[in-house]
Enzyme design. Structure first.
Site, short mmCIF file in Angstrom:
data_model
loop_
_atom_site.label_atom_id
_atom_site.label_comp_id
_atom_site.label_asym_id
_atom_site.label_seq_id
_atom_site.Cartn_x
_atom_site.Cartn_y
_atom_site.Cartn_z
N ASN A 1 -2.16 25.51 -67.87
CA ASN A 1 -1.49 26.80 -67.64
C ASN A 1 -0.13 26.88 -68.33
O ASN A 1 0.33 27.97 -68.66
CB ASN A 1 -1.34 27.06 -66.14
CG ASN A 1 -2.67 27.45 -65.51
OD1 ASN A 1 -3.55 27.96 -66.20
ND2 ASN A 1 -2.82 27.19 -64.23
N SER B 1 -2.23 25.23 -58.15
CA SER B 1 -2.01 25.52 -59.58
C SER B 1 -0.53 25.49 -59.93
O SER B 1 -0.18 25.45 -61.10
CB SER B 1 -2.54 26.91 -59.92
OG SER B 1 -3.92 26.95 -59.78
N GLU C 1 -7.40 18.31 -64.10
CA GLU C 1 -6.06 17.74 -64.33
C GLU C 1 -5.70 16.86 -63.13
O GLU C 1 -5.80 17.31 -61.98
CB GLU C 1 -5.02 18.86 -64.47
CG GLU C 1 -5.11 19.59 -65.80
CD GLU C 1 -4.05 20.69 -65.95
OE1 GLU C 1 -3.49 20.80 -67.04
OE2 GLU C 1 -3.82 21.44 -64.99
N HIS D 1 -6.54 19.01 -59.81
CA HIS D 1 -6.57 20.41 -60.22
C HIS D 1 -7.83 20.75 -61.02
O HIS D 1 -7.94 20.41 -62.20
CB HIS D 1 -5.31 20.73 -61.04
CG HIS D 1 -5.13 22.19 -61.33
ND1 HIS D 1 -4.76 22.66 -62.57
CD2 HIS D 1 -5.28 23.28 -60.55
CE1 HIS D 1 -4.69 23.98 -62.52
NE2 HIS D 1 -5.00 24.37 -61.31
P1 NAD Z 1 -9.13 31.97 -52.33
O1 NAD Z 1 -8.24 33.04 -51.83
O2 NAD Z 1 -10.44 32.33 -52.97
O3 NAD Z 1 -9.48 30.95 -51.11
C1 NAD Z 1 -8.53 30.43 -50.24
C2 NAD Z 1 -9.22 30.10 -48.91
O4 NAD Z 1 -8.29 29.36 -48.10
C3 NAD Z 1 -9.63 31.34 -48.11
O5 NAD Z 1 -11.02 31.27 -47.81
C4 NAD Z 1 -8.77 31.25 -46.85
O6 NAD Z 1 -9.44 31.72 -45.67
C5 NAD Z 1 -8.52 29.75 -46.77
N1 NAD Z 1 -7.38 29.37 -45.94
C6 NAD Z 1 -6.18 29.99 -45.83
N2 NAD Z 1 -5.39 29.31 -44.95
C7 NAD Z 1 -6.11 28.25 -44.52
C8 NAD Z 1 -5.85 27.20 -43.61
N3 NAD Z 1 -4.69 27.11 -42.97
N4 NAD Z 1 -6.81 26.28 -43.39
C9 NAD Z 1 -8.01 26.36 -44.03
N5 NAD Z 1 -8.31 27.35 -44.91
C10 NAD Z 1 -7.38 28.28 -45.15
O7 NAD Z 1 -8.24 31.08 -53.31
P2 NAD Z 1 -8.72 30.12 -54.51
O8 NAD Z 1 -8.72 30.90 -55.78
O9 NAD Z 1 -9.95 29.38 -54.10
O10 NAD Z 1 -7.46 29.13 -54.60
C11 NAD Z 1 -7.35 28.00 -53.74
C12 NAD Z 1 -6.41 27.01 -54.38
O11 NAD Z 1 -6.92 26.63 -55.67
C13 NAD Z 1 -4.99 27.51 -54.63
O12 NAD Z 1 -4.08 26.47 -54.37
C14 NAD Z 1 -5.00 27.86 -56.11
O13 NAD Z 1 -3.73 27.76 -56.71
C15 NAD Z 1 -5.91 26.80 -56.66
N6 NAD Z 1 -6.58 27.09 -57.94
C16 NAD Z 1 -7.11 28.33 -58.18
C17 NAD Z 1 -7.76 28.57 -59.39
C18 NAD Z 1 -8.38 29.92 -59.68
O14 NAD Z 1 -8.71 30.19 -60.85
N7 NAD Z 1 -8.64 30.76 -58.69
C19 NAD Z 1 -7.88 27.55 -60.35
C20 NAD Z 1 -7.36 26.28 -60.05
C21 NAD Z 1 -6.72 26.07 -58.85
#
Ligand code: NAD
Length: 291
Positions: A190, A119, A152, A140
Protein backbone atom coordinates in the site's frame (compact mmCIF):
# COMPACT_ATOMS: atom_id res chain seq x y z
CA UNK A 1 6.63 -24.04 16.80
CA UNK A 2 4.04 -26.45 15.40
CA UNK A 3 0.77 -24.63 14.76
CA UNK A 4 -2.33 -26.83 14.63
CA UNK A 5 -5.20 -24.53 15.56
CA UNK A 6 -6.02 -20.98 14.48
CA UNK A 7 -8.52 -18.44 15.76
CA UNK A 8 -9.72 -15.84 13.25
CA UNK A 9 -11.40 -12.80 14.84
CA UNK A 10 -13.72 -10.92 12.47
CA UNK A 11 -15.67 -12.79 9.80
CA UNK A 12 -15.99 -9.98 7.24
CA UNK A 13 -14.57 -9.73 3.73
CA UNK A 14 -11.03 -10.68 4.86
CA UNK A 15 -11.82 -12.95 7.83
CA UNK A 16 -13.88 -15.38 5.78
CA UNK A 17 -11.11 -15.67 3.19
CA UNK A 18 -8.48 -16.25 5.91
CA UNK A 19 -10.63 -18.95 7.56
CA UNK A 20 -11.15 -20.52 4.11
CA UNK A 21 -7.44 -20.86 3.25
CA UNK A 22 -6.45 -21.92 6.78
CA UNK A 23 -9.07 -24.71 6.90
CA UNK A 24 -8.07 -25.96 3.44
CA UNK A 25 -4.42 -26.06 4.54
CA UNK A 26 -5.37 -28.41 7.40
CA UNK A 27 -5.60 -26.09 10.41
CA UNK A 28 -8.45 -26.36 12.92
CA UNK A 29 -10.13 -22.95 12.63
CA UNK A 30 -12.35 -21.13 15.10
CA UNK A 31 -14.00 -18.15 13.40
CA UNK A 32 -15.32 -15.40 15.68
CA UNK A 33 -17.47 -12.34 15.07
CA UNK A 34 -19.69 -10.19 17.29
CA UNK A 35 -22.43 -10.53 14.69
CA UNK A 36 -24.19 -13.88 14.11
CA UNK A 37 -25.31 -12.56 10.71
CA UNK A 38 -21.67 -11.97 9.75
CA UNK A 39 -20.76 -15.52 10.86
CA UNK A 40 -23.66 -17.03 8.86
CA UNK A 41 -22.74 -14.96 5.79
CA UNK A 42 -19.06 -15.95 6.13
CA UNK A 43 -19.83 -19.69 6.36
CA UNK A 44 -22.15 -19.44 3.33
CA UNK A 45 -19.48 -17.57 1.36
CA UNK A 46 -16.74 -20.05 2.28
CA UNK A 47 -18.94 -22.95 1.14
CA UNK A 48 -19.78 -21.17 -2.13
CA UNK A 49 -16.14 -20.27 -2.84
CA UNK A 50 -14.93 -23.80 -2.06
CA UNK A 51 -17.68 -25.26 -4.29
CA UNK A 52 -16.36 -23.04 -7.10
CA UNK A 53 -12.84 -24.42 -6.50
CA UNK A 54 -14.25 -27.99 -6.70
CA UNK A 55 -16.04 -27.18 -9.98
CA UNK A 56 -12.72 -25.90 -11.38
CA UNK A 57 -10.84 -29.02 -10.21
CA UNK A 58 -8.62 -26.92 -7.94
CA UNK A 59 -9.63 -28.98 -4.89
CA UNK A 60 -11.51 -32.29 -4.50
CA UNK A 61 -14.96 -32.80 -2.97
CA UNK A 62 -13.21 -34.61 -0.07
CA UNK A 63 -10.87 -31.62 0.51
CA UNK A 64 -13.89 -29.36 0.76
CA UNK A 65 -15.79 -31.66 3.16
CA UNK A 66 -12.71 -32.04 5.39
CA UNK A 67 -12.00 -28.29 5.37
CA UNK A 68 -15.59 -27.40 6.29
CA UNK A 69 -15.45 -29.92 9.16
CA UNK A 70 -12.36 -28.12 10.52
CA UNK A 71 -14.22 -24.80 10.70
CA UNK A 72 -16.24 -23.75 13.74
CA UNK A 73 -17.96 -20.37 13.89
CA UNK A 74 -18.54 -18.85 17.34
CA UNK A 75 -19.62 -15.55 18.87
CA UNK A 76 -17.69 -16.45 22.03
CA UNK A 77 -14.30 -14.71 21.80
CA UNK A 78 -12.75 -16.31 24.96
CA UNK A 79 -13.41 -19.73 23.34
CA UNK A 80 -10.51 -18.88 20.98
CA UNK A 81 -8.05 -18.60 23.87
CA UNK A 82 -6.59 -22.12 23.62
CA UNK A 83 -5.56 -21.95 19.95
CA UNK A 84 -1.91 -21.79 18.80
CA UNK A 85 -2.34 -18.69 16.63
CA UNK A 86 -4.79 -15.78 16.60
CA UNK A 87 -5.31 -13.76 13.42
CA UNK A 88 -7.27 -10.63 14.29
CA UNK A 89 -9.16 -9.33 11.23
CA UNK A 90 -11.95 -7.23 12.73
CA UNK A 91 -13.03 -3.71 11.73
CA UNK A 92 -10.10 -1.32 11.09
CA UNK A 93 -10.48 0.72 14.28
CA UNK A 94 -7.69 0.73 16.83
CA UNK A 95 -9.94 0.68 19.90
CA UNK A 96 -11.81 -2.35 18.49
CA UNK A 97 -8.53 -4.23 18.11
CA UNK A 98 -7.25 -3.27 21.58
CA UNK A 99 -10.51 -4.48 23.11
CA UNK A 100 -10.27 -7.83 21.30
CA UNK A 101 -6.71 -8.45 22.56
CA UNK A 102 -7.68 -7.28 26.08
CA UNK A 103 -10.68 -9.66 26.14
CA UNK A 104 -8.57 -12.57 24.90
CA UNK A 105 -5.65 -11.92 27.30
CA UNK A 106 -6.79 -13.89 30.39
CA UNK A 107 -7.81 -16.88 28.25
CA UNK A 108 -4.70 -17.25 26.07
CA UNK A 109 -2.38 -20.25 26.29
CA UNK A 110 1.18 -19.13 27.16
CA UNK A 111 2.52 -20.19 23.74
CA UNK A 112 -0.21 -18.54 21.62
CA UNK A 113 1.04 -16.19 18.91
CA UNK A 114 -1.03 -13.06 18.31
CA UNK A 115 -1.25 -11.45 14.87
CA UNK A 116 -3.27 -8.73 13.19
CA UNK A 117 -4.35 -8.38 9.56
CA UNK A 118 -4.49 -4.58 9.96
CA UNK A 119 -3.70 -2.55 6.83
CA UNK A 120 -2.60 0.58 8.62
CA UNK A 121 -2.35 0.39 12.42
CA UNK A 122 1.11 0.20 13.99
CA UNK A 123 1.96 -3.41 14.87
CA UNK A 124 4.39 -2.18 17.54
CA UNK A 125 1.64 -0.16 19.22
CA UNK A 126 -0.90 -3.03 19.12
CA UNK A 127 1.76 -5.40 20.49
CA UNK A 128 2.84 -3.06 23.28
CA UNK A 129 -0.61 -3.27 24.89
CA UNK A 130 -0.48 -7.10 25.14
CA UNK A 131 1.45 -9.34 27.55
CA UNK A 132 3.52 -10.80 24.67
CA UNK A 133 4.94 -8.17 22.27
CA UNK A 134 7.70 -10.64 21.31
CA UNK A 135 5.05 -13.09 20.06
CA UNK A 136 3.03 -10.50 18.13
CA UNK A 137 3.22 -9.81 14.35
CA UNK A 138 1.41 -8.28 11.41
CA UNK A 139 -0.07 -11.02 9.17
CA UNK A 140 -1.35 -8.99 6.24
CA UNK A 141 -3.34 -10.85 3.58
CA UNK A 142 -4.40 -9.37 0.24
CA UNK A 143 -8.00 -9.28 -1.00
CA UNK A 144 -9.46 -11.69 -2.18
CA UNK A 145 -7.51 -14.00 0.15
CA UNK A 146 -8.05 -17.34 -1.65
CA UNK A 147 -6.78 -15.86 -4.95
CA UNK A 148 -3.95 -13.53 -3.95
CA UNK A 149 -0.48 -15.02 -3.64
CA UNK A 150 1.12 -12.51 -1.27
CA UNK A 151 1.13 -12.19 2.51
CA UNK A 152 3.08 -9.34 4.12
CA UNK A 153 4.69 -10.36 7.41
CA UNK A 154 5.35 -7.33 9.58
CA UNK A 155 7.66 -7.46 12.57
CA UNK A 156 7.00 -5.03 15.38
CA UNK A 157 10.03 -3.64 17.15
CA UNK A 158 9.85 -6.44 19.77
CA UNK A 159 8.84 -9.40 17.56
CA UNK A 160 11.23 -12.33 18.07
CA UNK A 161 12.78 -14.47 15.34
CA UNK A 162 10.94 -17.66 16.40
CA UNK A 163 7.56 -15.93 15.92
CA UNK A 164 8.59 -14.66 12.49
CA UNK A 165 9.84 -18.13 11.44
CA UNK A 166 6.64 -19.79 12.65
CA UNK A 167 4.48 -17.33 10.68
CA UNK A 168 6.68 -17.76 7.61
CA UNK A 169 6.13 -21.54 7.86
CA UNK A 170 2.37 -20.99 7.91
CA UNK A 171 2.48 -18.78 4.80
CA UNK A 172 4.46 -21.52 3.02
CA UNK A 173 1.99 -24.21 4.11
CA UNK A 174 -0.80 -22.06 2.62
CA UNK A 175 1.10 -22.21 -0.69
CA UNK A 176 1.51 -18.43 -0.58
CA UNK A 177 4.58 -16.19 -0.65
CA UNK A 178 5.64 -13.87 2.15
CA UNK A 179 7.15 -10.41 1.81
CA UNK A 180 8.83 -9.30 4.99
CA UNK A 181 8.14 -5.67 5.92
CA UNK A 182 9.26 -3.41 8.71
CA UNK A 183 6.53 -1.75 10.74
CA UNK A 184 6.11 1.63 8.98
CA UNK A 185 2.86 3.17 7.72
CA UNK A 186 1.05 1.11 5.06
CA UNK A 187 3.89 -1.47 4.93
CA UNK A 188 5.10 -2.25 1.35
CA UNK A 189 2.23 -2.89 -1.08
CA UNK A 190 0.00 0.00 0.00
CA UNK A 191 2.99 2.34 0.49
CA UNK A 192 3.69 2.02 -3.24
CA UNK A 193 0.25 1.26 -4.71
CA UNK A 194 -1.93 3.89 -3.02
CA UNK A 195 0.32 6.91 -3.81
CA UNK A 196 0.28 5.70 -7.46
CA UNK A 197 -3.53 5.72 -7.37
CA UNK A 198 -3.45 9.15 -5.68
CA UNK A 199 -1.16 10.40 -8.49
CA UNK A 200 -3.66 9.07 -11.05
CA UNK A 201 -6.32 11.16 -9.23
CA UNK A 202 -4.07 14.25 -9.53
CA UNK A 203 -3.55 13.48 -13.23
CA UNK A 204 -7.34 13.49 -13.62
CA UNK A 205 -7.81 16.54 -11.32
CA UNK A 206 -5.31 18.60 -13.30
CA UNK A 207 -6.89 17.59 -16.62
CA UNK A 208 -3.81 15.84 -17.95
CA UNK A 209 -6.07 12.97 -19.02
CA UNK A 210 -9.62 11.74 -18.56
CA UNK A 211 -10.58 8.50 -16.74
CA UNK A 212 -10.39 6.37 -19.89
CA UNK A 213 -7.06 7.78 -21.11
CA UNK A 214 -5.41 7.43 -17.68
CA UNK A 215 -6.54 3.81 -17.26
CA UNK A 216 -5.69 2.87 -20.84
CA UNK A 217 -2.29 4.54 -20.54
CA UNK A 218 -1.34 2.46 -17.51
CA UNK A 219 -2.85 -0.80 -18.85
CA UNK A 220 -1.25 -0.59 -22.27
CA UNK A 221 1.79 1.52 -21.44
CA UNK A 222 2.88 -0.05 -18.16
CA UNK A 223 1.28 -3.49 -18.61
CA UNK A 224 -0.90 -3.16 -15.50
CA UNK A 225 -3.85 -5.61 -15.57
CA UNK A 226 -6.20 -2.84 -14.33
CA UNK A 227 -5.98 0.93 -14.69
CA UNK A 228 -5.30 2.85 -11.45
CA UNK A 229 -8.77 4.47 -11.34
CA UNK A 230 -10.53 1.17 -12.06
CA UNK A 231 -8.42 -0.36 -9.28
CA UNK A 232 -9.30 2.52 -6.91
CA UNK A 233 -13.00 1.77 -7.49
CA UNK A 234 -12.34 -1.90 -6.72
CA UNK A 235 -10.47 -1.14 -3.47
CA UNK A 236 -12.97 1.56 -2.39
CA UNK A 237 -12.19 5.28 -2.60
CA UNK A 238 -12.76 5.71 1.16
CA UNK A 239 -10.12 3.03 1.83
CA UNK A 240 -7.68 4.71 -0.60
CA UNK A 241 -8.22 8.07 1.11
CA UNK A 242 -7.82 6.56 4.58
CA UNK A 243 -4.49 4.99 3.58
CA UNK A 244 -3.25 8.29 2.07
CA UNK A 245 -4.10 9.96 5.39
CA UNK A 246 -2.18 7.27 7.29
CA UNK A 247 0.87 7.91 5.06
CA UNK A 248 0.52 11.69 5.32
CA UNK A 249 0.15 11.64 9.12
CA UNK A 250 2.59 8.81 9.81
CA UNK A 251 5.44 9.95 7.56
CA UNK A 252 4.80 13.70 7.89
CA UNK A 253 5.76 14.32 4.26
CA UNK A 254 3.66 16.54 1.96
CA UNK A 255 4.35 14.22 -0.97
CA UNK A 256 1.59 12.03 0.50
CA UNK A 257 -1.11 14.72 0.51
CA UNK A 258 -4.44 13.22 -0.61
CA UNK A 259 -5.74 14.55 -3.93
CA UNK A 260 -8.67 16.98 -3.40
CA UNK A 261 -10.62 15.20 -6.15
CA UNK A 262 -10.32 11.89 -4.30
CA UNK A 263 -11.65 13.61 -1.16
CA UNK A 264 -14.52 15.10 -3.22
CA UNK A 265 -15.60 11.68 -4.54
CA UNK A 266 -15.57 10.30 -0.98
CA UNK A 267 -17.61 13.30 0.24
CA UNK A 268 -20.15 12.57 -2.50
CA UNK A 269 -20.45 8.98 -1.30
CA UNK A 270 -19.07 7.84 -4.67
CA UNK A 271 -16.87 5.14 -3.13
CA UNK A 272 -16.41 2.89 -6.17
CA UNK A 273 -17.95 -0.50 -6.95
CA UNK A 274 -19.50 -0.97 -3.51
CA UNK A 275 -21.75 2.10 -3.98
CA UNK A 276 -22.08 1.52 -7.76
CA UNK A 277 -20.36 4.83 -8.50
CA UNK A 278 -16.81 6.07 -8.29
CA UNK A 279 -14.47 6.97 -11.15
CA UNK A 280 -16.87 4.79 -13.16
CA UNK A 281 -20.67 4.52 -12.94
CA UNK A 282 -21.59 0.82 -12.53
CA UNK A 283 -25.36 1.18 -12.56
CA UNK A 284 -25.79 0.21 -16.23
CA UNK A 285 -24.67 -2.75 -18.34
CA UNK A 286 -21.08 -1.57 -18.72
CA UNK A 287 -19.08 0.80 -16.50
CA UNK A 288 -19.17 4.41 -17.77
CA UNK A 289 -16.37 6.88 -16.83
CA UNK A 290 -17.64 9.75 -14.66
CA UNK A 291 -15.07 12.19 -16.08
P1 NAD B 1 -15.22 -6.00 7.19
O1 NAD B 1 -15.94 -4.77 7.58
O2 NAD B 1 -15.65 -6.74 5.96
O3 NAD B 1 -15.28 -7.07 8.41
C1 NAD B 1 -15.00 -6.74 9.74
C2 NAD B 1 -15.76 -7.72 10.65
O4 NAD B 1 -15.30 -7.52 11.99
C3 NAD B 1 -17.28 -7.50 10.66
O5 NAD B 1 -17.93 -8.72 10.32
C4 NAD B 1 -17.57 -7.07 12.09
O6 NAD B 1 -18.83 -7.56 12.58
C5 NAD B 1 -16.41 -7.72 12.83
N1 NAD B 1 -16.14 -7.15 14.15
C6 NAD B 1 -16.19 -5.85 14.54
N2 NAD B 1 -15.87 -5.75 15.85
C7 NAD B 1 -15.60 -7.00 16.29
C8 NAD B 1 -15.23 -7.54 17.55
N3 NAD B 1 -15.06 -6.76 18.61
N4 NAD B 1 -15.04 -8.86 17.65
C9 NAD B 1 -15.22 -9.68 16.58
N5 NAD B 1 -15.58 -9.22 15.35
C10 NAD B 1 -15.78 -7.90 15.20
O7 NAD B 1 -13.68 -5.60 7.12
P2 NAD B 1 -12.50 -6.32 6.29
O8 NAD B 1 -12.37 -5.66 4.96
O9 NAD B 1 -12.66 -7.80 6.37
O10 NAD B 1 -11.23 -5.83 7.15
C11 NAD B 1 -10.82 -6.52 8.32
C12 NAD B 1 -9.37 -6.20 8.58
O11 NAD B 1 -8.58 -6.60 7.46
C13 NAD B 1 -9.05 -4.73 8.81
O12 NAD B 1 -8.07 -4.62 9.81
C14 NAD B 1 -8.50 -4.28 7.46
O13 NAD B 1 -7.60 -3.20 7.57
C15 NAD B 1 -7.78 -5.51 7.02
N6 NAD B 1 -7.54 -5.67 5.57
C16 NAD B 1 -8.53 -5.36 4.68
C17 NAD B 1 -8.29 -5.54 3.31
C18 NAD B 1 -9.37 -5.25 2.29
O14 NAD B 1 -9.05 -5.15 1.09
N7 NAD B 1 -10.64 -5.16 2.67
C19 NAD B 1 -7.06 -6.04 2.87
C20 NAD B 1 -6.08 -6.38 3.82
C21 NAD B 1 -6.34 -6.19 5.16
Amino acid sequence: MDIKSVGVVGAGQMGNGIAHVMALAGYEVKLNDISQDALDAAMARIEKNMARQVSRDQISEDDMTAALARLSPTQDLPALGGVDLIIESATEREEVKHKIFDTLAPHLAPHTILTSNTSSISITRLASRTDRPERFMGFHFMNPVPLMQLVELIRGIATDEATYKTCLGIVERLGKTAASSEDFPAFIVNRILIPMINEACYTLYEGVGNVASIDNAMKLGANHPMGPLELADFIGLDTCLAIMNVLHDGLADTKYRPCPLLTKYVEAGWLGRKTERGFYDYRGETPVPTR
